[in-house]
Design a protein around this motif. Structure first.
Motif, short mmCIF file in Angstrom:
data_model
loop_
_atom_site.label_atom_id
_atom_site.label_comp_id
_atom_site.label_asym_id
_atom_site.label_seq_id
_atom_site.Cartn_x
_atom_site.Cartn_y
_atom_site.Cartn_z
N ALA A 1 -5.40 10.79 2.10
CA ALA A 1 -3.93 10.96 0.85
C ALA A 1 -4.95 9.79 0.07
CB ALA A 1 -3.35 10.35 1.10
N MET A 2 -4.67 10.43 -1.34
CA MET A 2 -5.13 8.65 -2.60
C MET A 2 -3.93 7.56 -2.13
SD MET A 2 -7.20 7.82 -4.87
CE MET A 2 -7.18 9.87 -5.44
N TYR A 3 -5.14 6.82 -1.34
CA TYR A 3 -4.26 5.20 -1.09
C TYR A 3 -4.31 4.54 -2.60
CZ TYR A 3 -4.23 6.81 3.72
OH TYR A 3 -3.18 7.35 5.06
N TYR A 4 -3.19 3.59 -2.53
CA TYR A 4 -2.88 3.05 -4.13
C TYR A 4 -2.34 1.46 -3.55
CZ TYR A 4 -2.99 7.46 -7.08
OH TYR A 4 -3.18 9.29 -6.93
N CYS A 5 -2.82 0.23 -4.20
CA CYS A 5 -2.23 -0.54 -3.83
C CYS A 5 -1.48 -0.78 -5.19
CB CYS A 5 -3.19 -1.67 -3.21
SG CYS A 5 -4.11 -2.41 -4.96
N ALA A 6 -0.44 -1.62 -5.17
CA ALA A 6 0.60 -2.17 -6.10
C ALA A 6 1.18 -3.60 -5.70
CB ALA A 6 2.38 -1.21 -6.22
N ALA A 7 1.78 -4.42 -6.56
CA ALA A 7 1.66 -5.99 -6.84
C ALA A 7 3.27 -6.04 -7.67
CB ALA A 7 0.97 -6.63 -7.26
N GLU A 8 3.98 -6.74 -6.89
CA GLU A 8 5.90 -7.15 -7.56
C GLU A 8 5.98 -9.11 -7.68
OE1 GLU A 8 6.90 -5.69 -10.16
OE2 GLU A 8 9.00 -6.95 -9.89
N TRP B 1 0.96 -1.26 -0.23
CA TRP B 1 -0.43 -0.21 -0.28
C TRP B 1 0.83 1.48 0.04
CZ3 TRP B 1 -5.51 0.07 -0.65
CH2 TRP B 1 -5.77 -0.97 -1.02
N PHE B 2 0.56 2.26 -0.47
CA PHE B 2 1.07 3.23 -0.42
C PHE B 2 -0.05 4.93 -0.69
CE2 PHE B 2 5.35 1.93 -2.20
CZ PHE B 2 4.66 1.15 -2.60
N ARG B 3 0.95 5.92 -0.53
CA ARG B 3 -0.40 7.12 -0.34
C ARG B 3 0.08 8.02 -1.00
NH1 ARG B 3 -0.69 7.60 5.77
NH2 ARG B 3 0.74 8.26 6.59
N LYS C 1 2.45 16.37 -2.09
CA LYS C 1 3.41 15.93 -1.67
C LYS C 1 3.64 14.44 -2.22
CE LYS C 1 2.74 16.63 3.21
NZ LYS C 1 2.58 16.25 4.39
N GLU C 2 5.01 13.78 -2.36
CA GLU C 2 5.36 12.86 -3.32
C GLU C 2 5.31 11.49 -2.63
OE1 GLU C 2 10.33 13.90 -4.41
OE2 GLU C 2 9.66 12.13 -2.79
N ARG C 3 4.56 10.47 -3.24
CA ARG C 3 3.78 8.98 -3.18
C ARG C 3 4.71 8.96 -1.90
NH1 ARG C 3 2.61 5.58 -8.14
NH2 ARG C 3 4.78 5.26 -8.05
N GLU C 4 4.24 7.87 -1.08
CA GLU C 4 5.58 7.09 -0.26
C GLU C 4 4.62 5.51 0.56
OE1 GLU C 4 5.33 9.19 3.82
OE2 GLU C 4 2.73 9.54 4.08
N GLY C 5 5.55 4.78 0.76
CA GLY C 5 5.06 3.61 1.38
C GLY C 5 4.82 3.17 2.46
#
Length: 122
Positions: A91-98, A35-37, A42-46
């Protein structure tokens, strides 16, 4: 590639709780999930990440003790339980996958959702 769709954002008062979900288009057991926001200006942060089978998690200092990341590989869904919300969590919250191992940097995550907005009022 895996498509990710976040949900669960909204507006709450300080001290409240929200649970974010991130639904994936394919099995997530092969992926580290995070999850990131990003707050305005501001910059996106983990925020947090979790290893493929949930045996290892990381929480940013700013959310430690308040947010809990979890995953359900049988439902192909990632969660973020957010308690004790503060206005600075807005903030806007994003999920990510790797694929496979959790990256050391957010730029290494190849798959991102569109985000869900969280707004916390004082």
């Amino acid at each position: 590639q895996v498509q990710l769709v976040e949900s669960g954002g909204g507006s709450v008062q300080a001290g409240g709780s929200l649970r974010l979900s991130c639904a994936a288009s394919r099995p997530i057991s092969w992926y580290c999930m995070g999850w990131f926001r990003q707050a305005p200006g501001k910059e996106r942060e983990g925020v947090a990440h979790i290893s493929r089978f949930g045996d290892s998690t990381y929480d940013a200092n700013s959310v430690k003790g308040r947010f809990i990341i979890s995953r359900d590989n049988t439902e192909n869904t990632l969660y973020l339980q957010m308690n004790g919300l503060k206005p600075e969590d807005t903030a806007m919250y994003y999920c990510a996958a790797e694929f496979s191992r959790c990256p050391g940097e957010q730029a290494q995550y190849a798959n991102w959702g569109q985000g869900t907005q969280v707004t916390v009022s004082s």
